[in-house]
Design an enzyme around this catalytic site. Structure first.
Site, short mmCIF file in Angstrom:
data_model
loop_
_atom_site.label_atom_id
_atom_site.label_comp_id
_atom_site.label_asym_id
_atom_site.label_seq_id
_atom_site.Cartn_x
_atom_site.Cartn_y
_atom_site.Cartn_z
N ASP A 139 2.09 14.92 -5.83
CA ASP A 139 2.82 13.67 -6.10
C ASP A 139 4.30 13.98 -6.30
O ASP A 139 4.67 15.13 -6.55
CB ASP A 139 2.25 12.97 -7.36
N ASP A 161 6.29 15.35 -1.74
CA ASP A 161 6.86 14.10 -1.20
C ASP A 161 6.27 13.94 0.20
O ASP A 161 6.58 14.73 1.10
CB ASP A 161 8.38 14.19 -1.14
N VAL A 162 5.44 12.93 0.38
CA VAL A 162 4.68 12.82 1.64
C VAL A 162 5.57 12.56 2.86
O VAL A 162 5.10 12.69 4.00
CB VAL A 162 3.58 11.72 1.57
N TYR A 205 4.23 -3.92 4.69
CA TYR A 205 2.98 -3.35 4.16
C TYR A 205 1.86 -3.55 5.18
O TYR A 205 1.11 -2.62 5.48
CB TYR A 205 2.64 -4.01 2.83
N LYS A 256 -0.15 -0.43 6.92
CA LYS A 256 -1.58 -0.25 6.63
C LYS A 256 -2.44 -0.49 7.88
O LYS A 256 -3.49 0.13 8.04
CB LYS A 256 -2.00 -1.17 5.47
N THR A 298 -4.19 -1.13 -10.74
CA THR A 298 -3.31 0.05 -10.85
C THR A 298 -1.87 -0.43 -11.04
O THR A 298 -1.57 -1.62 -10.84
CB THR A 298 -3.36 0.92 -9.58
N1 LIG Z 1 -3.95 -1.14 -6.10
C1 LIG Z 1 -4.29 -1.91 -5.09
O1 LIG Z 1 -4.60 -3.10 -5.25
C2 LIG Z 1 -4.32 -1.34 -3.69
C3 LIG Z 1 -4.89 -2.14 -2.68
C4 LIG Z 1 -4.95 -1.65 -1.39
C5 LIG Z 1 -4.45 -0.40 -1.10
N2 LIG Z 1 -3.87 0.35 -2.08
C6 LIG Z 1 -3.34 1.67 -1.70
O2 LIG Z 1 -3.85 2.66 -2.56
C7 LIG Z 1 -2.95 3.76 -2.61
C8 LIG Z 1 -2.72 4.16 -4.05
O3 LIG Z 1 -2.06 3.11 -4.72
P1 LIG Z 1 -2.27 2.75 -6.25
O4 LIG Z 1 -2.79 1.38 -6.31
O5 LIG Z 1 -3.02 3.82 -6.94
O6 LIG Z 1 -0.75 2.70 -6.73
P2 LIG Z 1 0.06 3.60 -7.79
O7 LIG Z 1 1.44 3.07 -7.73
O8 LIG Z 1 -0.66 3.62 -9.08
O9 LIG Z 1 0.00 5.07 -7.17
C9 LIG Z 1 0.73 5.45 -6.03
C10 LIG Z 1 1.10 6.90 -6.19
O10 LIG Z 1 1.78 7.32 -4.98
C11 LIG Z 1 2.87 8.12 -5.38
N3 LIG Z 1 3.91 8.15 -4.35
C12 LIG Z 1 4.76 7.17 -3.99
N4 LIG Z 1 5.60 7.62 -3.05
C13 LIG Z 1 5.29 8.93 -2.83
C14 LIG Z 1 5.80 9.93 -1.97
N5 LIG Z 1 6.85 9.71 -1.17
N6 LIG Z 1 5.22 11.14 -1.98
C15 LIG Z 1 4.16 11.40 -2.81
N7 LIG Z 1 3.64 10.49 -3.65
C16 LIG Z 1 4.20 9.26 -3.66
C17 LIG Z 1 3.37 7.52 -6.67
O11 LIG Z 1 4.18 8.43 -7.40
C18 LIG Z 1 2.07 7.16 -7.36
O12 LIG Z 1 1.60 8.22 -8.16
C19 LIG Z 1 -1.70 3.30 -1.87
O13 LIG Z 1 -1.69 3.81 -0.55
C20 LIG Z 1 -1.84 1.79 -1.86
O14 LIG Z 1 -1.13 1.18 -0.78
C21 LIG Z 1 -3.80 -0.09 -3.36
#
Ligand SMILES: NC(=O)c1ccc[n+]([C@@H]2O[C@H](COP(=O)([O-])OP(=O)(O)OC[C@H]3O[C@@H](n4cnc5c(N)ncnc54)[C@H](O)[C@@H]3O)[C@@H](O)[C@H]2O)c1
Length: 249
Positions: free
Chosen positions: A38, A64-65, A156, A160, A191
């Site tokens: 992360d 950093d992805v 988004y 996705k 989250t």
């Molecule tokens: N929470 C929801 O409702 C939901 C729904 C559909 C999809 N998602 C997807 O699930 C995944 C996780 O999201 P989440 O809900 O846990 O959100 P979150 O914000 O809690 O976690 C996202 C994590 O990604 C990290 N991140 C951001 N940019 C980064 C980078 N450049 N390099 C490395 N790490 C990075 C952040 O630091 C964070 O720890 C995401 O891809 C999100 O799009 C979430």
């Protein structure tokens, strides 16, 4: 216990928070060694420390992805520490609202860089290690918004949807290599990414979900673990909706 996961090694991106952090604990609980990457260093280290205290095996690496070099370094750390890499969970992602008319070139590019290019780079860096291991599994965390449309989230949706199709392409590229590639499409999960919702929007979303509640991060990580396991040995290129019935309406 799921067959074929104990003793294996997974690399999870975005592991400091939400769904990624849940992956660290769920995979470690199943006996998988976890490399947690992360950009949030302190939070990521804390997630890993808690898992190790609980008896799991995990390390943190700064990742950093959007950087292919950072991905290659994360894969190298997995191999140095645990000797192999079997699974990749491309989970890191960001959400920024915006309609077609509102979207700025900068916001659009940032979303593409993190949510889409980040997934490509993750697969690109991990696949040689999975091939060396004789096979493995990749799970790409897309979104329900990679399947259905909505107003006001144009970039988004773009990223996705791309993750869903990159998953199918990669699955077919490696179908003969004992490597399975699948996407998960979460509905609304509790989250930090959804923290900017107003109470009204939160209530409206909950009302549209047949189960009447948000999903828990663990409910995504557990599907991911299943997809990595031998119990999912005939599943590749699939899009798994985990949405409390949202898409059934
Ligand atoms: N929470 C929801 O409702 C939901 C729904 C559909 C999809 N998602 C997807 O699930 C995944 C996780 O999201 P989440 O809900 O846990 O959100 P979150 O914000 O809690 O976690 C996202 C994590 O990604 C990290 N991140 C951001 N940019 C980064 C980078 N450049 N390099 C490395 N790490 C990075 C952040 O630091 C964070 O720890 C995401 O891809 C999100 O799009 C979430």
């Amino acid at each position: 216990m799921l067959r074929g996961v104990e003793g294996k090694v997974v690399l999870v991106s975005g592991a400091a928070s939400g769904i990624g952090a849940a992956h660290v604990s769920v995979f470690a609980s199943a006996g998988v060694k976890v490399v947690a990457g992360d950009v949030q260093i302190e939070k990521g280290q804390s997630v890993v420390a808690n898992v190790n205290i609980a008896g799991g095996e995990a390390i943190f690496c700064e990742l950093d992805v959007t950087s292919l070099a950072a991905w290659e370094s994360a894969v190298a750390q997995a191999r140095e520490t645990y000797g192999r890499l079997d699974f990749l969970v491309n989970n890191a992602g960001i959400y920024m609202p915006g309609s077609v008319l509102e979207e700025s070139p900068e916001s659009w590019q940032r979303m593409i860089d993190v949510n889409q290019t980040g997934v490509l780079y993750g697969m690109k860096a991990a696949l040689p290690a999975l091939l060396d291991a004789g096979g493995g599994a990749i799970v790409n965390i897309s979104s329900l918004y990679g399947i259905i449309g909505s107003p006001g989230s144009i970039s988004y949706h773009a990223t996705k949807g791309a993750v869903k199709m990159m998953t199918k392409g990669a699955a077919l590229e490696h179908v003969k290599d004992n490597i399975r590639v699948n996407s998960i499409h979460p509905g609304q999960i509790d989250t930090p990414i959804i923290a900017n919702l107003t109470p009204e929007a939160d209530a409206a979303i909950k009302a549209s979900i047949p189960m009447g509640r948000l999903g828990r991060p663990e409910e995504i990580a557990e599907v991911s673990l299943f997809l990595c396991s031998d119990m999912a040995s005939y599943i590749t290129g699939a899009e798994m909706r985990v949405d409390g019935g949202w898409c059934a309406t």
